[in-house]
Design a protein around this motif. Structure first.
Motif, short mmCIF file in Angstrom:
data_model
loop_
_atom_site.label_atom_id
_atom_site.label_comp_id
_atom_site.label_asym_id
_atom_site.label_seq_id
_atom_site.Cartn_x
_atom_site.Cartn_y
_atom_site.Cartn_z
N ALA A 51 0.84 -1.21 0.00
CA ALA A 51 0.00 0.00 0.00
C ALA A 51 0.87 1.25 0.00
O ALA A 51 0.58 2.22 -0.71
CB ALA A 51 -0.92 0.01 1.22
N VAL A 52 1.94 1.22 0.78
CA VAL A 52 2.86 2.36 0.81
C VAL A 52 3.51 2.55 -0.56
O VAL A 52 3.65 3.68 -1.05
CB VAL A 52 3.95 2.16 1.88
CG1 VAL A 52 5.00 3.26 1.81
CG2 VAL A 52 3.31 2.12 3.27
N GLY A 53 3.88 1.45 -1.20
CA GLY A 53 4.47 1.53 -2.53
C GLY A 53 3.53 2.16 -3.54
O GLY A 53 3.96 2.98 -4.37
N ILE A 54 2.26 1.81 -3.46
CA ILE A 54 1.27 2.40 -4.37
C ILE A 54 1.12 3.89 -4.13
O ILE A 54 1.08 4.71 -5.06
CB ILE A 54 -0.09 1.68 -4.22
CG1 ILE A 54 0.01 0.24 -4.71
CG2 ILE A 54 -1.19 2.43 -4.98
CD1 ILE A 54 -1.21 -0.60 -4.40
N ILE A 55 1.04 4.28 -2.85
CA ILE A 55 0.91 5.70 -2.51
C ILE A 55 2.10 6.49 -3.04
O ILE A 55 1.95 7.54 -3.68
CB ILE A 55 0.80 5.88 -0.98
CG1 ILE A 55 -0.55 5.36 -0.48
CG2 ILE A 55 0.97 7.35 -0.59
CD1 ILE A 55 -0.67 5.34 1.03
N LEU A 56 3.31 5.98 -2.79
CA LEU A 56 4.51 6.70 -3.21
C LEU A 56 4.63 6.75 -4.73
O LEU A 56 5.07 7.76 -5.30
CB LEU A 56 5.75 6.05 -2.60
CG LEU A 56 5.83 6.08 -1.07
CD1 LEU A 56 7.15 5.48 -0.60
CD2 LEU A 56 5.69 7.50 -0.53
N LEU A 57 4.21 5.68 -5.40
CA LEU A 57 4.28 5.66 -6.87
C LEU A 57 3.31 6.69 -7.45
O LEU A 57 3.69 7.47 -8.34
CB LEU A 57 3.95 4.27 -7.40
CG LEU A 57 3.87 4.15 -8.93
CD1 LEU A 57 5.18 4.56 -9.57
CD2 LEU A 57 3.48 2.73 -9.33
N ILE A 58 2.07 6.72 -6.96
CA ILE A 58 1.09 7.69 -7.47
C ILE A 58 1.58 9.11 -7.19
O ILE A 58 1.47 10.01 -8.04
CB ILE A 58 -0.29 7.46 -6.82
CG1 ILE A 58 -0.86 6.11 -7.28
CG2 ILE A 58 -1.27 8.59 -7.20
CD1 ILE A 58 -2.15 5.72 -6.57
N GLY A 59 2.13 9.31 -5.99
CA GLY A 59 2.65 10.64 -5.65
C GLY A 59 3.77 11.06 -6.57
O GLY A 59 3.83 12.21 -7.01
N ARG A 60 4.66 10.14 -6.89
CA ARG A 60 5.78 10.46 -7.78
C ARG A 60 5.30 10.77 -9.19
O ARG A 60 5.79 11.69 -9.85
CB ARG A 60 6.76 9.29 -7.82
CG ARG A 60 7.51 9.06 -6.53
CD ARG A 60 8.70 9.98 -6.42
NE ARG A 60 9.47 9.70 -5.21
CZ ARG A 60 10.63 10.23 -4.94
NH1 ARG A 60 11.16 11.09 -5.79
NH2 ARG A 60 11.27 9.95 -3.83
#
Length: 462
Positions: A51-60
């Motif tokens: 979930a953290v990976g998805i959040i950070l990817l969308i943010g990037r």
């Protein structure tokens, strides 16, 4: 006109200091977010690594798409503060406020927390873009001298690293301030420390932007009918058609992806593999302290042997350190501090060289098109970097989950497979990325001699 006839454009020390101050707050934020955000979201907020990976990817990805737009907007801006500095004033206060919100844990369930952090990260990345893209575009606006730009970037990254050094050490101490055991801090104890740190740095990060705006002046004023009014797709097409620019993007991408992967993994590595979370402030001090000193060392070296050879030397040193961390045993934790200091020497070239190459590319674009478009070039560069780095970080965090990492487990409880994955991510993976960057540097076509010829022709035309 010969290249030797171009008069060097030296900047006063006060201008260099003011310009450098503009990267103080972004440096603080980038280090704290880079080293601690994934760790915070998994072990304190309680989200899964995927979930953290998805959040950070969308943010990037969001951040990447806003960068070219911000670059184009600043290229078109006309104000008494110039094209770039106005946006630094506009974004400074929102930047500090939204940064603080990153470290709040609201009383939501997992779904609510997921969307809360996604929204706040999108807002933070937007405010970061508003201040940082115009700021980085100032480099080419302050001087056209080949070596002076390297010097200017050494001041920029000296402030950036000094800020990140201060932030990393102080933040590391604050988040463990309320822990009964610094090496096994409970989430409820860490939460209070994160809030205290967020409140302090949220205020501190606002102030340096005002110093930068007050102490710098943009030397280039575009005519009212400048072609910067062209559509963004046209601007992007022209930018990516610049062959040396593509090399600079690749070099920067490799340097920064290796750094970002290391940043996101080092907290896990120290906490769960070496079981010495208390060493985090010391490791950060070693990395950032040596990097700050060697910025000026590499600047002097670059004047003698050129940017390409300087990059080779720094990256080679960094690769040796990555190998050392891979083979480090859990009972050799203090050796990690020594290796961190050596890594900082190499990391300094990752900060310095790609960013000092980019203004030279912009001069070539002016020669070919008659336009100055610093904003779009810097925006495209960070667009590529953030998209690819975001994908790399998301895959790294997802791989941790694949190999059995569980954020609810304390040090000493993680499975062996997760610890092995951490070692591979701290050593061989960044090494491969850095080697690709060195190959690109070897093929980079814009030498110091070629840049001197470009400046001579631009001066002749003017």
């Amino acid at each position: 006109m010969t290249p030797a006839s171009v008069t060097p454009q030296r900047l006063p020390l006060t201008s260099k200091l003011a310009f450098g101050a503009g990267d103080l707050a972004p440096g603080m934020a980038a280090l704290i977010v880079g080293f601690f955000q994934a760790l915070f979201l998994t072990t304190v907020a309680g989200l899964s690594p995927s979930a953290v990976g998805i959040i950070l990817l969308i943010g990037r990805v969001w951040d990447a798409f806003t960068d070219p737009w911000m670059g184009l907007i600043s290229d078109r801006t006309r104000s008494r503060f110039g094209r770039r500095r106005l946006w630094m004033l506009v974004g400074a206060v929102p930047f500090g406020i939204v940064y603080s919100l990153l470290w709040v844990v609201p009383p939501f369930g997992p779904t609510g927390l997921f969307f809360y952090y996604l929204l706040v990260i999108l807002l933070f990345n937007t405010t970061y873009t508003v201040v940082n893209v115009p700021y980085t575009s100032l480099t080419a606006e302050l001087t056209s001298d080949y070596d002076e730009r390297t010097s200017l970037n050494s001041f920029r990254f000296a402030f950036s690293i000094a800020g990140s050094l201060l932030a990393g050490v102080v933040h590391g101490l604050l988040i463990t301030r309320f822990c009964t055991d610094a090496n096994a801090c409970l989430p409820s104890e860490s939460r209070t420390g994160y809030l205290l740190s967020a409140a302090i740095f949220g205020v501190v990060m606002i102030l340096p932007f005002f110093w930068c705006v007050a102490g710098t002046r943009e030397r280039y004023t575009p005519p009212a009918d400048a072609a910067a009014s062209a559509a963004i797709l046209t601007q992007l097409r022209i930018a990516v058609g610049n062959r040396p620019f593509l090399f600079v993007i690749g070099i920067y991408l490799c340097s920064w992806m290796a750094l970002q992967v290391t940043q996101n993994v080092i907290g896990f590595y120290l906490t769960f593999y070496l079981r010495r979370a208390d060493l985090f402030p010391l490791v950060l001090f070693a990395v950032q302290g040596s990097a700050m000193v060697f910025l000026f060392v590499w600047t002097a070296v670059s004047r003698k042997i050129g940017k390409q050879k300087t990059y080779y030397a720094g990256m080679s040193l960094w690769i040796v350190v990555m190998a050392g961390l891979f083979f480090l045993r859990a009972d050799q934790a203090m050796l990690a501090v020594v290796l961190a200091g050596m890594a900082g020497m190499g990391i300094a070239t990752a900060y310095l060289v790609p960013w000092s190459m980019l203004p030279d590319v912009i001069d070539l674009d002016e020669l070919e098109t008659g336009q100055r478009r610093e904003g779009i070039f810097y925006g495209v560069m960070t667009f590529t970097q953030k998209t690819c780095v975001g994908l790399g970080i998301a895959l790294t965090l997802q791989a941790l989950q694949w190999y059995g990492f569980d954020g609810s487990l304390l040090p000493g409880q993680q499975p062996t497979s997760a610890l092995t994955a951490l070692r591979w991510m701290i050593g061989p993976l960044p090494t491969v990325i850095l080697l690709i960057g060195m190959v690109l540097v070897a093929r980079y076509p814009l030498t110091k001699q070629r840049h001197a010829e470009i400046l001579a022709e631009l001066e002749r035309r003017r």
